[in-house]
Design a protein around this motif. Structure first.
Motif, PDB file in Angstrom:
ATOM      1  N   SER A  88       0.807  -1.434   0.420  1.00 28.45           N
ATOM      2  CA  SER A  88      -0.115   0.066   0.033  1.00 28.45           C
ATOM      3  C   SER A  88       0.898   1.449  -0.453  1.00 28.45           C
ATOM      4  CB  SER A  88      -1.087  -0.216   1.841  1.00 28.45           C
ATOM      5  OG  SER A  88      -0.272  -0.443   2.220  1.00 28.45           O
ATOM      6  N   GLY A  89       2.148   1.555   0.332  1.00 25.56           N
ATOM      7  CA  GLY A  89       3.100   2.030   0.580  1.00 25.56           C
ATOM      8  C   GLY A  89       3.532   2.435  -1.233  1.00 25.56           C
ATOM      9  N   VAL A  90       2.150   1.805  -2.537  1.00 24.76           N
ATOM     10  CA  VAL A  90       2.520   3.127  -3.697  1.00 24.76           C
ATOM     11  C   VAL A  90       1.935   4.464  -3.740  1.00 24.76           C
ATOM     12  CG1 VAL A  90       0.716   1.798  -4.639  1.00 24.76           C
ATOM     13  CG2 VAL A  90       2.681   2.107  -6.300  1.00 24.76           C
ATOM     14  N   THR A  91       1.148   4.401  -2.944  1.00 28.42           N
ATOM     15  CA  THR A  91      -0.229   5.734  -2.869  1.00 28.42           C
ATOM     16  C   THR A  91       0.797   6.763  -3.131  1.00 28.42           C
ATOM     17  OG1 THR A  91      -0.764   5.460  -0.491  1.00 28.42           O
ATOM     18  CG2 THR A  91      -1.853   4.740  -2.117  1.00 28.42           C
ATOM     19  N   PRO A  92       1.538   7.671  -2.109  1.00 26.26           N
ATOM     20  CA  PRO A  92       2.295   8.019  -2.270  1.00 26.26           C
ATOM     21  C   PRO A  92       3.316   8.888  -3.311  1.00 26.26           C
ATOM     22  CG  PRO A  92       3.731   7.434  -0.798  1.00 26.26           C
ATOM     23  CD  PRO A  92       2.084   6.652  -1.120  1.00 26.26           C
ATOM     24  N   CYS A  93       3.666   7.379  -3.678  1.00 24.06           N
ATOM     25  CA  CYS A  93       4.945   7.190  -5.144  1.00 24.06           C
ATOM     26  C   CYS A  93       3.295   7.721  -6.266  1.00 24.06           C
ATOM     27  CB  CYS A  93       5.684   6.345  -5.003  1.00 24.06           C
ATOM     28  SG  CYS A  93       6.438   5.621  -3.767  1.00 24.06           S
ATOM     29  N   TYR A  94       2.287   7.044  -6.159  1.00 25.67           N
ATOM     30  CA  TYR A  94       1.607   7.767  -7.405  1.00 25.67           C
ATOM     31  C   TYR A  94       1.007   8.974  -7.734  1.00 25.67           C
ATOM     32  CZ  TYR A  94      -3.161   6.915  -9.772  1.00 25.67           C
ATOM     33  OH  TYR A  94      -4.336   7.356 -10.712  1.00 25.67           O
ATOM     34  N   SER A  95       1.014   9.442  -6.155  1.00 26.30           N
ATOM     35  CA  SER A  95       0.234  11.134  -6.481  1.00 26.30           C
ATOM     36  C   SER A  95       1.731  12.011  -7.222  1.00 26.30           C
ATOM     37  CB  SER A  95       0.371  11.019  -4.331  1.00 26.30           C
ATOM     38  OG  SER A  95       1.187  11.735  -4.013  1.00 26.30           O
ATOM     39  N   VAL A  96       3.166  11.596  -6.868  1.00 22.05           N
ATOM     40  CA  VAL A  96       3.979  12.416  -7.473  1.00 22.05           C
ATOM     41  C   VAL A  96       4.272  11.470  -8.763  1.00 22.05           C
ATOM     42  CG1 VAL A  96       6.234  12.995  -7.314  1.00 22.05           C
ATOM     43  CG2 VAL A  96       5.396  12.916  -5.157  1.00 22.05           C
ATOM     44  N   LEU A  97       4.009  10.679  -9.058  1.00 20.44           N
ATOM     45  CA  LEU A  97       4.316  10.595 -10.687  1.00 20.44           C
ATOM     46  C   LEU A  97       2.322  11.707 -11.379  1.00 20.44           C
ATOM     47  CD1 LEU A  97       4.901   6.210 -10.461  1.00 20.44           C
ATOM     48  CD2 LEU A  97       6.259   8.361 -11.676  1.00 20.44           C
ATOM     49  N   ARG A  98       1.320  11.080 -10.732  1.00 13.50           N
ATOM     50  CA  ARG A  98       0.400  11.403 -11.620  1.00 13.50           C
ATOM     51  C   ARG A  98       0.443  13.273 -12.077  1.00 13.50           C
ATOM     52  NH1 ARG A  98      -6.006  11.518 -10.380  1.00 13.50           N
ATOM     53  NH2 ARG A  98      -5.570  13.270  -9.069  1.00 13.50           N
ATOM     54  N   GLU A  99       1.162  13.657 -11.219  1.00 15.02           N
ATOM     55  CA  GLU A  99       1.512  15.291 -10.406  1.00 15.02           C
ATOM     56  C   GLU A  99       2.893  15.444 -12.099  1.00 15.02           C
ATOM     57  OE1 GLU A  99       0.186  19.716  -9.783  1.00 15.02           O
ATOM     58  OE2 GLU A  99      -0.477  17.393  -9.976  1.00 15.02           O
ATOM     59  N   VAL A 100       3.903  14.872 -11.900  1.00 16.44           N
ATOM     60  CA  VAL A 100       4.298  14.700 -13.526  1.00 16.44           C
ATOM     61  C   VAL A 100       4.218  14.646 -14.426  1.00 16.44           C
ATOM     62  CG1 VAL A 100       6.416  14.342 -13.808  1.00 16.44           C
ATOM     63  CG2 VAL A 100       7.076  13.825 -11.038  1.00 16.44           C
ATOM     64  N   LEU A 101       2.803  13.339 -14.632  1.00 17.70           N
ATOM     65  CA  LEU A 101       3.612  13.144 -15.458  1.00 17.70           C
ATOM     66  C   LEU A 101       2.087  13.801 -16.368  1.00 17.70           C
ATOM     67  CD1 LEU A 101       3.678   9.649 -15.489  1.00 17.70           C
ATOM     68  CD2 LEU A 101       5.266  10.983 -16.342  1.00 17.70           C
ATOM     69  N   ARG A 102       0.916  14.248 -15.922  1.00 20.08           N
ATOM     70  CA  ARG A 102       0.331  14.982 -16.504  1.00 20.08           C
ATOM     71  C   ARG A 102       1.172  16.196 -17.165  1.00 20.08           C
ATOM     72  NH1 ARG A 102      -0.677  19.377 -13.724  1.00 20.08           N
ATOM     73  NH2 ARG A 102      -2.291  19.723 -15.620  1.00 20.08           N
ATOM     74  N   ASN A 103       1.970  16.509 -16.632  1.00 23.73           N
ATOM     75  CA  ASN A 103       2.504  18.113 -17.386  1.00 23.73           C
ATOM     76  C   ASN A 103       3.372  17.385 -18.814  1.00 23.73           C
ATOM     77  OD1 ASN A 103       3.332  20.810 -17.765  1.00 23.73           O
ATOM     78  ND2 ASN A 103       3.819  20.729 -16.299  1.00 23.73           N
ATOM     79  N   PRO A 104       3.143  17.778 -20.007  1.00 24.68           N
ATOM     80  CA  PRO A 104       3.826  18.082 -20.622  1.00 24.68           C
ATOM     81  C   PRO A 104       5.201  18.432 -20.526  1.00 24.68           C
ATOM     82  CG  PRO A 104       1.577  18.593 -21.900  1.00 24.68           C
ATOM     83  CD  PRO A 104       1.677  18.569 -20.150  1.00 24.68           C
ATOM     84  N   ASP A 105       5.225  19.414 -20.196  1.00 32.21           N
ATOM     85  CA  ASP A 105       6.013  20.867 -19.664  1.00 32.21           C
ATOM     86  C   ASP A 105       6.903  20.659 -18.759  1.00 32.21           C
ATOM     87  OD1 ASP A 105       5.624  22.092 -21.790  1.00 32.21           O
ATOM     88  OD2 ASP A 105       3.913  23.609 -20.726  1.00 32.21           O
ATOM     89  N   ASP A 106       6.922  19.024 -17.791  1.00 32.47           N
ATOM     90  CA  ASP A 106       7.797  18.436 -17.283  1.00 32.47           C
ATOM     91  C   ASP A 106       8.390  17.913 -17.445  1.00 32.47           C
ATOM     92  OD1 ASP A 106       8.587  17.561 -14.792  1.00 32.47           O
ATOM     93  OD2 ASP A 106       6.989  17.913 -13.657  1.00 32.47           O
ATOM     94  N   HIS A 107      10.449  17.628 -18.425  1.00 32.73           N
ATOM     95  CA  HIS A 107      10.719  17.118 -17.669  1.00 32.73           C
ATOM     96  C   HIS A 107      11.494  15.802 -16.814  1.00 32.73           C
ATOM     97  CE1 HIS A 107      10.339  18.818 -22.060  1.00 32.73           C
ATOM     98  NE2 HIS A 107      10.839  20.505 -21.665  1.00 32.73           N
ATOM     99  N   ALA A 108      10.683  15.945 -15.972  1.00 34.75           N
ATOM    100  CA  ALA A 108      11.722  15.091 -15.158  1.00 34.75           C
ATOM    101  C   ALA A 108      11.092  14.079 -15.642  1.00 34.75           C
ATOM    102  CB  ALA A 108      10.796  15.737 -13.570  1.00 34.75           C
ATOM    103  N   ARG A 109      12.552  12.922 -15.043  1.00 34.86           N
ATOM    104  CA  ARG A 109      12.031  11.607 -15.333  1.00 34.86           C
ATOM    105  C   ARG A 109      12.505  10.578 -14.540  1.00 34.86           C
ATOM    106  NH1 ARG A 109      17.674   9.766 -18.776  1.00 34.86           N
ATOM    107  NH2 ARG A 109      16.552   7.650 -18.187  1.00 34.86           N
ATOM    108  N   CYS A 110      11.126   9.588 -14.056  1.00 39.67           N
ATOM    109  CA  CYS A 110      11.092   8.495 -12.987  1.00 39.67           C
ATOM    110  C   CYS A 110      11.222   7.329 -13.390  1.00 39.67           C
ATOM    111  CB  CYS A 110       9.343   9.250 -12.940  1.00 39.67           C
ATOM    112  SG  CYS A 110       9.125  10.760 -12.307  1.00 39.67           S
TER     113      CYS A 110
END
Length: 376
Positions: A182-204
């Motif tokens: 169940s520890g995936v939820t905080p990682c998922y919240s960050v991933l969703r925020e990064v990948l929703r924005n095409p201008d965010d070039h962070a790699r995960c």
């Protein structure tokens, strides 16, 4: 002359407001239009906000999806990405508070969505009564209210690589994540925020460990993220027992309610556990409702447990820590001054034994500094 020592000023004509004008000011202020934008539910982290349960679905033998309603469809929760909430309940006369990270965000107006892992009574010999809060949540009915407070947490992801850790701003272009269960939820919240924005070039990158394939939370969402962003997100699973059959659903919301009643009467605890399990036996959900039902597709990811070699292969290599200063100059952990250079973060959440014995030492062996590791 004696009075002049005590003079502090003079009243000018016309400075005193008429009572009618003074009374009109509050009315005029009330007539001003409200500020645009979503309304915030969690306005004060010291306060509790009672939210009604709108929907509850059991997804597998120990997982529930729960949706709570916010005060209106225009309300957002008020939870920055990376933060968590506390769920509060009075259970058998005891005040219980537990931390949870929602799978919904502030862009999901009107709702608070949670995935709940239930720790059933009698399932583990070290914890015979099971999880107090998780069984309480499983026993809730639609319309019941739950107290929520927040936001809390030391980490906030602000987008475009910017974050705040322990009240210090920073910048990261590479984010490695390790999650268990169940520890995936905080990682998922960050991933969703990064990948929703095409201008965010962070790699995960994410290594996600579970026991069975059916235990994988958010499998469809994670797979879609990886498939749609091959240059930005690398996903790797590891299972302790791949290929095993799904666990039958023998415990339900009724079981949780019975366990709570039994916990209030310790003398009848053992007898109540047996009768509750027997009453719920055979209650198996449709496999399509499982979080991730085991299918006939061969398992192509790792088997066993997370290892240092696995981390070195599937996580991103560390870069120096860079702290954003007021002068917009980024400084590394080595003391060198660089303008706009990328940094790295390692985000992790899961069983303490896994993090302490494997993940943190593995990240250190890869070259990650303590200041680059975030434990949710």
């Amino acid at each position: 002359d004696l009075l002049e020592k005590f003079v502090i000023g003079k009243v000018k004509p016309g400075t005193k407001k008429p009572k009618a004008a003074a009374a009109a000011e509050p009315a005029a202020a009330a007539a001003k239009p409200l500020p645009r934008g979503p309304l915030v539910t969690l306005q004060d982290p010291r306060e509790r906000y009672a939210l009604p349960l709108a929907e509850k679905r059991q997804l597998n033998h120990d997982t529930f999806f729960m949706r709570f309603e916010l005060p209106s469809p225009k309300h957002q929760l008020g939870l920055p990405c990376g933060k968590h909430v506390f769920l509060c309940a009075d259970i058998n006369g005891e005040a219980i508070v537990r931390a949870y990270t929602p799978i919904s965000g502030d862009r999901d107006l009107g709702v608070l969505d949670l995935l709940i892992k239930v720790y059933w009574a009698g399932a583990h010999p070290k914890f015979p009564q099971g999880g107090k809060m998780s069984q309480y949540l499983a026993a809730m009915k639609e319309g019941d209210k739950l107290d929520v407070k927040g936001p809390y947490g030391k980490f906030t992801f602000e987008g475009l690589g910017q974050y705040n850790l322990n009240r210090s701003p920073g910048q990261a272009r590479y984010m490695s994540m390790v999650a268990g269960g169940s520890g995936v939820t905080p990682c998922y919240s960050v991933l969703r925020e990064v990948l929703r924005n095409p201008d965010d070039h962070a790699r995960c990158s994410l290594i996600y460990a579970n026991k069975h394939e059916e235990d994988i939370w958010l499998r469809e969402e994670l797979d879609t993220m990886a498939r749609n962003n091959p240059d930005r997100f690398h996903l790797w699973y590891v299972l302790e027992e791949p290929g095993t059959a799904p666990t039958p659903v023998t415990r339900t919301a009724e079981t949780a309610a019975a366990n709570l009643i039994a916990a209030a009467n310790p003398q009848q605890q053992q007898q109540q556990d047996l009768s509750s399990a027997a009453a719920a036996a055979g209650s198996v959900l449709n496999p399509q409702q499982l979080v991730n039902p085991t299918g006939s597709v061969p398992w192509t990811f790792s088997r066993g447990y997370i290892t240092h070699d696995m981390m070195a292969q599937h996580l991103l290599p560390p870069q120096p820590v860079h702290v954003v200063t007021k002068s917009n100059v980024t400084s590394s952990s080595t003391g060198q001054q660089q303008q706009g250079a990328p940094g790295s973060l390692a985000l992790m959440c899961g069983p303490p034994g896994m993090l302490e014995a494997v993940v943190v030492p593995g990240l250190a062996a890869m070259g990650y500094a303590a200041g680059q590791m975030v434990l949710f």
